[in-house]
Design a protein around this motif. Structure first.
Motif, PDB file in Angstrom:
ATOM      1  N   ARG A 170       0.837  -1.205   0.000  1.00  0.00           N
ATOM      2  CA  ARG A 170       0.000   0.000   0.000  1.00  0.00           C
ATOM      3  C   ARG A 170       0.868   1.250   0.000  1.00  0.00           C
ATOM      4  O   ARG A 170       0.618   2.209  -0.741  1.00  0.00           O
ATOM      5  N   GLU A 171       1.916   1.256   0.829  1.00  0.00           N
ATOM      6  CA  GLU A 171       2.816   2.406   0.885  1.00  0.00           C
ATOM      7  C   GLU A 171       3.516   2.600  -0.446  1.00  0.00           C
ATOM      8  O   GLU A 171       3.694   3.736  -0.904  1.00  0.00           O
ATOM      9  N   THR A 172       3.939   1.517  -1.062  1.00  0.00           N
ATOM     10  CA  THR A 172       4.605   1.606  -2.365  1.00  0.00           C
ATOM     11  C   THR A 172       3.657   2.210  -3.398  1.00  0.00           C
ATOM     12  O   THR A 172       4.042   3.070  -4.187  1.00  0.00           O
ATOM     13  N   PHE A 173       2.402   1.776  -3.381  1.00  0.00           N
ATOM     14  CA  PHE A 173       1.410   2.325  -4.296  1.00  0.00           C
ATOM     15  C   PHE A 173       1.234   3.817  -4.078  1.00  0.00           C
ATOM     16  O   PHE A 173       1.239   4.615  -5.015  1.00  0.00           O
ATOM     17  N   LEU A 174       1.070   4.215  -2.809  1.00  0.00           N
ATOM     18  CA  LEU A 174       0.851   5.628  -2.494  1.00  0.00           C
ATOM     19  C   LEU A 174       2.062   6.482  -2.877  1.00  0.00           C
ATOM     20  O   LEU A 174       1.907   7.624  -3.308  1.00  0.00           O
ATOM     21  N   GLY A 176       3.915   6.008  -5.341  1.00  0.00           N
ATOM     22  CA  GLY A 176       3.925   6.131  -6.799  1.00  0.00           C
ATOM     23  C   GLY A 176       2.925   7.137  -7.345  1.00  0.00           C
ATOM     24  O   GLY A 176       2.896   7.395  -8.542  1.00  0.00           O
ATOM     25  N   LEU A 177       2.088   7.695  -6.499  1.00  0.00           N
ATOM     26  CA  LEU A 177       1.086   8.657  -6.979  1.00  0.00           C
ATOM     27  C   LEU A 177       1.699  10.000  -7.319  1.00  0.00           C
ATOM     28  O   LEU A 177       2.669  10.424  -6.842  1.00  0.00           O
TER      29      LEU A 177
END
Length: 177
Positions: A170-174, A176-177
């Protein structure tokens, strides 16, 4: 003249800082007190409904002490149930349930705002005041809580657990925003 203005504004700043410093506890029970000192303070203040050592429990796993009191039998107390939580022998959380048949949330909230200014954080569940040393919250339905912020933060840091794969993802996804 400029020095006088600066001195005046500094004086106002320091006076306002003292006017809004949060209380370090409730009544004679103050954060940082030892278990024995809290017991003595509770014995001397009937509004808490303290009945002695039968209200004290000890968690064998982490050595934390908890005192729970019941003031519901007292006709003059505005308190209901109260909890006093200790870490390393020192009081660091005071939780007070207020008697909603005698006092309402709005009255308590209004008085806290009058004395300590507007909360630092407010949401439908609670209002939170902080001053760097104490966190004081008024939670719904009618709970007043005092927390030693430094002890609380250090306990939070020491109890940090390795993040799960899902949390890391989840942190990796966020990021990447």
């Amino acid at each position: 003249m400029n020095r006088l203005k600066i001195l005046f504004f500094l004086l106002i700043f320091f006076l306002s800082a003292f006017a809004y410093s949060l209380p370090n506890g409730f009544g004679k029970v103050q954060l940082g007190m030892s278990v024995d000192a809290v017991k003595e303070a509770l014995k001397n203040d009937r509004q808490f409904g303290y009945r002695g050592d039968r209200d004290v429990s000890l968690s064998p796993s982490d050595g934390q002490t908890l005192i729970e009191t019941d003031a519901t039998y007292s006709s003059f107390s505005y308190l209901d149930r109260c909890w006093f939580q200790f870490a390393d022998g020192k009081l660091y959380v005071i939780t007070i349930n207020l008697d909603s048949s005698k006092i309402d949330h709005y009255s308590v909230f209004s008085k806290l705002c009058e004395k300590y200014g507007n909360p630092n954080d407010i949401n439908p569940k609670k209002s939170l005041w902080k001053d760097g040393n104490v966190m004081m919250s008024l939670e719904k339905p009618l709970t007043l809580k005092y927390v030693d912020q430094k002890v609380f933060d250090s306990r939070q840091e020491s109890s940090s657990i390795e993040k799960t794969y899902g949390e890391k993802n989840r942190e990796t996804f966020l990021e990447g925003l």
